[in-house]
Design an enzyme around this catalytic site. Structure first.
Site, PDB file in Angstrom:
ATOM      1  CB  CYS A 369      -0.915  -0.036   1.201  1.00 18.54           C
ATOM      2  SG  CYS A 369      -1.848  -1.557   1.247  1.00 18.54           S
ATOM      3  CD  GLU A 370       5.170   2.338   1.850  1.00 18.82           C
ATOM      4  OE1 GLU A 370       6.050   3.043   1.325  1.00 18.82           O
ATOM      5  OE2 GLU A 370       5.278   1.797   2.948  1.00 18.82           O
ATOM      6  CE1 TYR A 399      23.811  -7.717   1.939  1.00 19.67           C
ATOM      7  CE2 TYR A 399      24.615  -7.541  -0.324  1.00 19.67           C
ATOM      8  CZ  TYR A 399      24.858  -7.681   1.034  1.00 19.67           C
ATOM      9  OH  TYR A 399      26.146  -7.781   1.488  1.00 19.67           O
TER      10      TYR A 399
HETATM   11  N1  LLP Z   1      32.054  -7.411   4.945  1.00 20.10           N
HETATM   12  C1  LLP Z   1      31.446  -6.481   5.677  1.00 20.10           C
HETATM   13  C2  LLP Z   1      32.050  -6.039   6.927  1.00 20.10           C
HETATM   14  C3  LLP Z   1      30.227  -5.937   5.247  1.00 20.10           C
HETATM   15  O1  LLP Z   1      29.628  -5.013   5.986  1.00 20.10           O
HETATM   16  C4  LLP Z   1      29.649  -6.383   4.049  1.00 20.10           C
HETATM   17  C5  LLP Z   1      28.372  -5.838   3.579  1.00 20.10           C
HETATM   18  C6  LLP Z   1      30.316  -7.385   3.313  1.00 20.10           C
HETATM   19  C7  LLP Z   1      31.524  -7.871   3.788  1.00 20.10           C
HETATM   20  C8  LLP Z   1      29.798  -7.944   2.030  1.00 20.10           C
HETATM   21  O2  LLP Z   1      29.713  -6.974   1.058  1.00 20.10           O
HETATM   22  P1  LLP Z   1      29.288  -7.374  -0.444  1.00 20.10           P
HETATM   23  O3  LLP Z   1      30.381  -8.231  -1.015  1.00 20.10           O
HETATM   24  O4  LLP Z   1      28.016  -8.110  -0.372  1.00 20.10           O
HETATM   25  O5  LLP Z   1      29.162  -6.073  -1.124  1.00 20.10           O
HETATM   26  N2  LLP Z   1      21.867  -4.151   1.600  1.00 20.10           N
HETATM   27  C9  LLP Z   1      22.793  -3.494   0.703  1.00 20.10           C
HETATM   28  C10 LLP Z   1      24.220  -3.973   0.905  1.00 20.10           C
HETATM   29  C11 LLP Z   1      24.696  -3.817   2.316  1.00 20.10           C
HETATM   30  C12 LLP Z   1      26.090  -4.353   2.510  1.00 20.10           C
HETATM   31  C13 LLP Z   1      26.418  -4.446   3.939  1.00 20.10           C
HETATM   32  N3  LLP Z   1      27.701  -4.968   4.214  1.00 20.10           N
HETATM   33  C14 LLP Z   1      22.336  -3.705  -0.733  1.00 20.10           C
HETATM   34  O6  LLP Z   1      21.344  -4.383  -0.949  1.00 20.10           O
HETATM   35  O7  LLP Z   1      22.932  -3.177  -1.647  1.00 20.10           O
END
Ligand code: LLP
Length: 441
Positions: A369-370, A399
């Site tokens: 509802c947005e 994610y």
């Molecule tokens: N290591 C640490 C300390 C982190 O905080 C993160 C992600 C990763 C590794 C892994 O990062 P990646 O390889 O997945 O980029 N929800 C957001 C992304 C948040 C990431 C948080 N930390 C999105 O959907 O884009």
């Protein structure tokens, strides 16, 4: 190199999972499973992961970085995923007591886990110590205080406190070009110890003292710059900063975090895992980091994003003359909040006609509802899309499910792994009864 598809061309092959193919009827198959039939059997919304793709990304990470590389479970975690990453030889990065619990419940041994978090509670730290977690990445002075208490041989609430291996999370003052909500390397951050402020040096001095007292082992330094990063230069800059601690102190480990980006839409390009690792290694040798230092990372998105896609069923099609066509599906911001949170873009296509051109511009919206409940702001589909069609958004393996909610009391989708012509449920669909299971009548 295959030319990038234009906006009305079929969805690009690069955005689909590794085993994606087109069958004689023009249907998309993944892992040998007809995706249209799968949606009919299991219902929608449905998260589908290509198991072979997940495994090959894990192997790629291991061969690029070597032992010690950790899968960042926040990108997508369930028992099956934890087991898969462990079986493929990766460590697992967990950032809360909840992720720790799931990884341990999956049978991953504590010593293969890395604990993160900017606000680890005493209970979370104690649980990690008791599980024999392999590495703890210390993020704040308050956490150093907690570790001091928990490892105190006289005053610890733990029986015979273990001697944890810890790394210090440093904010190197390196900014990356990504959404501001997922940037973490800059000084103005809730994460880690600033280098410029002297906090990093002070934290290391305090942890060194704990090490001398035989209560911890100081294993190294860590930085995570942000997520969905396409450029490699910021990682090299971070290495320069981390090396100033590693080299003089003779620390055995340097971790550059996660963050490697993935293409979501046509035209985006990302370095490979191997390119990422070799550019970090080059930066390490240029900065005088000894060859004996373990240089590693913790990728999340780049392991799981492209392995997954989400299937929805079209429920309504609304033309707003002079503006656009709204195609509404049976999910939305509850299974993929990324467009709302970060303005993220995705492609859209019909698994029944994966090779078809996509001349029709649409906005794919959810059932919440947005007005902001947009799944794909600028989607393209074949001209003959109708109500009842299964529509897919690719590159939703990271994610998406992990940030899913029950907003508007929409049950969370089922998650399946497909491989060898079979689909297996790894997370069942929530039922309506699940929606009241925590309520106290
Ligand atoms: N290591 C640490 C300390 C982190 O905080 C993160 C992600 C990763 C590794 C892994 O990062 P990646 O390889 O997945 O980029 N929800 C957001 C992304 C948040 C990431 C948080 N930390 C999105 O959907 O884009």
């Amino acid at each position: 190199m295959t030319p990038e598809p234009g906006p009305t061309d079929p969805v690009g092959r690069r955005l689909l999972p590794e085993t994606a193919a087109v069958d004689a009827r023009g249907h998309l198959t993944v892992g040998g499973v007809d995706i249209v039939e799968l949606a009919q059997e299991r219902g929608t919304p449905l998260f589908v992961y290509d198991e072979e793709h997940l495994r090959s990304r894990c192997r790629e990470a291991l061969s690029a970085w070597g032992d010690g590389v950790a899968y960042a479970t926040k990108a997508f975690l369930c028992l099956a995923m934890a087991r898969l990453a462990h079986e493929e030889g990766l460590c697992l990065d967990v950032s809360t007591g909840g992720e720790l619990h799931v990884a341990l419940a999956a049978g991953v041994p504590g010593h293969r886990l890395v604990l993160h978090g900017n606000n680890k509670s005493t209970l979370e730290l104690a649980a990690a110590l008791q599980a024999g977690v392999g590495r703890i990445v210390v993020d704040s002075f308050d956490e150093v205080d907690r570790l001091e208490r928990l490892t105190d041989p006289d005053g610890s609430p733990l029986d015979g406190p273990p001697r944890p291996r810890v790394l210090v999370r440093v904010t190197p003052g390196v900014e990356v070009h990504t959404h501001e909500f997922v940037r973490t390397g800059q000084l103005d951050s809730k994460f880690g110890f600033g280098v410029a402020s002297g906090d990093a040096a002070e934290a290391i001095a305090r942890l060194r003292a704990l090490e001398r007292a035989g209560r911890i082992e100081l294993a190294g330094v860590h930085a995570h710059l942000g997520s969905q990063v396409f450029a490699l230069a910021p990682f090299a800059e971070a290495v320069d900063v981390l090396a100033t601690f590693v080299a003089p102190l003779g620390l055995p480990e340097l971790v550059v975090g996660g963050g490697l980006g993935v293409p979501y839409v046509a035209g985006e390009q990302a370095p490979s895992m191997a390119e990422w690792a070799s550019s970090v290694r080059e930066a390490c040798s240029a900065a005088g980091v000894a060859a004996s230092v373990r240089v590693t990372a913790e990728p999340g998105r780049s392991i799981v994003a492209t392995a997954g896609l989400t299937l929805y069923t079209v429920g309504t099609v609304k033309e707003v003359p002079g503006f656009r066509t709204y195609v509404a599906v049976d999910g939305g911001m509850s299974d993929n909040p990324r467009p709302v949170l970060y303005g993220s873009g995705y492609e859209t296509f019909l698994p029944r006609a994966v090779g078809a051109g996509r001349p029709r511009a649409i906005r794919l919206v959810g059932k919440h509802c947005e007005t902001g409940d947009v799944v794909v702001s600028e989607g393209r589909v074949p001209a003959d899309l109708v109500v009842g069609d299964v529509v897919a958004t690719p590159v939703t393996g990271a994610y998406g499910y992990s940030m899913a909610s029950n907003y508007n009391k929409v049950p969370r989708p089922e998650v399946v792994f497909v491989a060898g012509g079979r689909a297996r449920t790894v997370v069942r669909r929530e039922t309506l009864d699940d929606l009241v299971r925590l309520d106290v009548p």
